[in-house]
Design an enzyme around this catalytic site. Structure first.
Site, PDB file in Angstrom:
ATOM      1  N   ASP A  51       0.580  -1.494  -0.308  1.00 32.97           N
ATOM      2  CA  ASP A  51      -0.121   0.016  -0.178  1.00 32.97           C
ATOM      3  C   ASP A  51       0.837   1.094   0.167  1.00 32.97           C
ATOM      4  O   ASP A  51       1.365   1.095   0.354  1.00 32.97           O
ATOM      5  CB  ASP A  51      -0.984   0.135   1.195  1.00 32.97           C
ATOM      6  CG  ASP A  51      -2.032  -1.215   1.211  1.00 32.97           C
ATOM      7  OD1 ASP A  51      -1.665  -2.274   0.296  1.00 32.97           O
ATOM      8  OD2 ASP A  51      -3.121  -1.489   1.862  1.00 32.97           O
ATOM      9  N   HIS A  53      -0.740   5.025  -0.325  1.00 30.55           N
ATOM     10  CA  HIS A  53      -2.163   5.731   0.082  1.00 30.55           C
ATOM     11  C   HIS A  53      -2.003   6.329   0.452  1.00 30.55           C
ATOM     12  O   HIS A  53      -2.116   7.706   1.547  1.00 30.55           O
ATOM     13  CB  HIS A  53      -2.575   4.401   1.901  1.00 30.55           C
ATOM     14  CG  HIS A  53      -3.487   3.756   1.710  1.00 30.55           C
ATOM     15  ND1 HIS A  53      -4.636   4.054   1.629  1.00 30.55           N
ATOM     16  CD2 HIS A  53      -2.939   2.831   2.277  1.00 30.55           C
ATOM     17  CE1 HIS A  53      -5.252   2.076   1.551  1.00 30.55           C
ATOM     18  NE2 HIS A  53      -4.036   1.752   2.056  1.00 30.55           N
ATOM     19  N   ASP A  79      -3.418   0.006  -4.111  1.00 18.98           N
ATOM     20  CA  ASP A  79      -3.784   1.173  -2.491  1.00 18.98           C
ATOM     21  C   ASP A  79      -2.860   2.610  -2.696  1.00 18.98           C
ATOM     22  O   ASP A  79      -2.081   2.291  -2.384  1.00 18.98           O
ATOM     23  CB  ASP A  79      -4.073   0.272  -1.203  1.00 18.98           C
ATOM     24  CG  ASP A  79      -5.173   0.037  -0.813  1.00 18.98           C
ATOM     25  OD1 ASP A  79      -6.328  -0.770  -1.885  1.00 18.98           O
ATOM     26  OD2 ASP A  79      -5.415  -0.476   0.163  1.00 18.98           O
ATOM     27  N   ASN A 111      -8.628  -2.311  -3.107  1.00 15.95           N
ATOM     28  CA  ASN A 111      -9.988  -2.252  -2.451  1.00 15.95           C
ATOM     29  C   ASN A 111     -10.036  -0.972  -2.833  1.00 15.95           C
ATOM     30  O   ASN A 111     -11.224  -0.099  -2.868  1.00 15.95           O
ATOM     31  CB  ASN A 111      -9.570  -3.108  -1.178  1.00 15.95           C
ATOM     32  CG  ASN A 111      -9.236  -1.762  -0.135  1.00 15.95           C
ATOM     33  OD1 ASN A 111      -8.037  -2.549  -0.316  1.00 15.95           O
ATOM     34  ND2 ASN A 111     -10.241  -1.886   0.603  1.00 15.95           N
ATOM     35  N   HIS A 112      -8.620  -0.200  -1.975  1.00 18.66           N
ATOM     36  CA  HIS A 112      -9.211   1.251  -2.307  1.00 18.66           C
ATOM     37  C   HIS A 112      -9.605   1.776  -3.612  1.00 18.66           C
ATOM     38  O   HIS A 112      -9.390   3.426  -3.923  1.00 18.66           O
ATOM     39  CB  HIS A 112      -8.298   2.035  -1.711  1.00 18.66           C
ATOM     40  CG  HIS A 112      -8.569   2.429  -0.166  1.00 18.66           C
ATOM     41  ND1 HIS A 112      -9.081   3.358   0.242  1.00 18.66           N
ATOM     42  CD2 HIS A 112      -8.121   1.341   0.604  1.00 18.66           C
ATOM     43  CE1 HIS A 112      -9.261   3.147   1.881  1.00 18.66           C
ATOM     44  NE2 HIS A 112      -8.442   1.935   1.796  1.00 18.66           N
ATOM     45  N   HIS A 255      -3.907  -8.094  -4.134  1.00 17.76           N
ATOM     46  CA  HIS A 255      -4.364  -7.165  -3.030  1.00 17.76           C
ATOM     47  C   HIS A 255      -4.215  -7.925  -1.179  1.00 17.76           C
ATOM     48  O   HIS A 255      -3.728  -6.991  -0.492  1.00 17.76           O
ATOM     49  CB  HIS A 255      -4.732  -5.705  -3.584  1.00 17.76           C
ATOM     50  CG  HIS A 255      -4.968  -4.712  -2.434  1.00 17.76           C
ATOM     51  ND1 HIS A 255      -4.045  -3.732  -2.179  1.00 17.76           N
ATOM     52  CD2 HIS A 255      -5.863  -4.419  -1.248  1.00 17.76           C
ATOM     53  CE1 HIS A 255      -3.950  -3.138  -0.993  1.00 17.76           C
ATOM     54  NE2 HIS A 255      -5.440  -3.196  -0.523  1.00 17.76           N
TER      55      HIS A 255
END
Ligand SMILES: [Mn+2]
Length: 444
Positions: A51, A53, A79, A111-112, A255
């Protein structure tokens, strides 16, 4: 300098590019991604990342530690956006690099990378703030729909070539075995190592070993005639009766994790992925699930995906000739975490997550398999070169894990300076460990 190279320079400086350029970039990226299968094949060597982010300055630190594109071959496990202040710059830079060097960087979906989730966790707000409209967010979401769901790393070496940074004491303390894992800090210093025992005969039933006799001479100067030419286990070992054919299994990167609806990698290939992440089903599970110390399958407290235990991982890896599953999706304070006898690893690449968690980050290097002649074989037109697949089915086949080099790094100091000073801190920056487990959109 091309427009694309200019955009890369601008984004590296953490400055957004104009909306029409984003539109064109997203169009080009989609044209590339549409050609990729759900599971992309990636040849080692590769550096696997978790990730990001939106922590742009930490992404710059990641490139400093891991090397730049295209020098290093990267695989990002999703992500890219939400939570951090610079989702836009982070994602667009990665996308530019993908379009500029398509064979040197692989992006898979987290999933983001979803309309619903980005509306709640920051990316949508950031686009509105930086462009005054939702257009750029919409272009990016259209790209999200085309991102691959997983990747299969082939040709990784089971053995790490030690870096030259071990001091004499560490060298002399080296046990009689192959270097299996190595952990480096951001200065490139080795902080810990593990070794895999060498298998001497077939009566040795240890599962975590491998016959590498005769030992590979990594110090041989280039061009020198190797002392052996055949692949391991084809007679060059001298005790071939009963010796084992060993191979480094492929590494599946995804992921989140596994799905009760997916028992083979081929089933992932059959999913119709070009859509918003569904609330349930195989595609949802691959992006949302987590490994856990349970048996079988369990309900996920996230409200999407499942929990899966070590038995599920072991069976899936065996059935699919995998030696490892690499995944992201969960904050781990040490940057990486291996579970289930090394059958699965979580890689987390956002240091000091949400600018407050105090964790370190990691990336995972998998080296190239050079055990069947290495550079010599390559210069001879790939003769005898291993493609990571077992060559001799009559022999007992033993799949061993790849050598794993973890590069651990800390948050870049600049990121805190980039914090908006007067604005009230939005909810999605106030991360409490475990909080993301409660998914406010899906399942409620
Ligand atoms: Mn995630």
């Amino acid at each position: 300098m091309s427009d694309l190279d200019r955009a890369i320079v601008q984004l590296r400086a953490c400055r957004p590019i104009p909306e029409p350029q984003v539109r064109e970039l997203c169009y080009k990226a989609r044209e590339l991604l549409i050609e990729e299968g759900n599971v992309v094949s990636v040849d080692a060597p590769v550096t696997i990342c978790g990730d990001i982010h939106g922590q742009f300055h930490d992404l710059m630190e990641l490139f400093r530690v891991g090397g730049d594109v295209p020098d290093t071959n990267y695989l990002f496990m999703g992500d890219f956006v939400d939570r951090g202040f610079y989702s836009l710059e982070s994602f667009l830079l990665l996308l530019c690099l993908k379009v500029r060097y398509p064979d040197r960087i692989t992006l898979i979906r987290g999933n983001h990378e979803s309309r619903q989730i980005t509306t709640v966790y920051g990316f949508y707000d950031e686009c509105i703030r930086k462009y005054g409209s939702a257009n750029v967010w919409r272009y990016c979401c259209e790209v999200f729909d085309y991102l691959a769901l997983g990747a299969l790393v082939l040709g990784a070496s089971s053995e790490l070539v030690p870096l030259g940074t071990l001091n004499d004491a560490a060298q002399s303390a080296m046990p009689d075995g192959e270097l299996e894992t190595e952990v480096l800090n951001s200065k490139g210093e080795v902080t810990s190592v593990t070794y895999r025992k060498i298998l001497r005969s077939s009566s040795d039933t240890s599962t975590d070993t491998r016959d590498i006799s005769p030992p590979r001479d990594i110090s041989a100067p280039p061009g020198e005639t190797p002392s052996r030419t055949g692949p391991a286990g084809t007679g060059a070992t001298g005790d071939s009766s009963g010796s084992l054919s060993t191979t480094t299994g492929a590494v599946l990167c995804v992921h989140g994790g596994l799905s009760p609806l997916v028992d083979s990698v081929d089933k992932i290939r059959l999913i119709d992925r070009k859509q918003e992440v569904p609330h349930e089903g195989a595609m949802c599970d691959l992006l949302w699930s987590d490994p856990d110390e349970i048996e079988g399958w369990g309900l996920s407290p996230r409200g999407a995906g499942f929990l899966f235990g070590g038995d599920i991982v072991k069976h899936f890896n065996h059935k699919n000739d995998l030696s490892l599953i690499a995944r992201a999706h969960q904050l781990v304070m040490e940057g990486y975490k291996e579970m289930f006898d090394g059958g699965i690893v979580t890689v987390w690449s956002a240091p000091n997550y949400c600018y407050r968690c105090g964790n370190v980050a990691a990336i995972l290097d998998l080296g190239e398999d050079a055990s069947n002649g290495g550079t010599v074989a390559r210069s001879n037109g790939d003769y005898g070169r291993s493609n990571g697949i077992s060559r001799n089915e009559s022999m007992e086949r033993r799949i061993v894990g790849p050598g794993r080099r973890y590069r651990v790094f800390e948050a870049a100091a600049q990121d805190t300076r980039g914090m908006p000073a007067k604005k009230p801190v939005a909810d999605y920056f106030l991360y409490v460990p475990g909080e993301e487990l409660v998914q406010p959109v899906i399942g409620t």
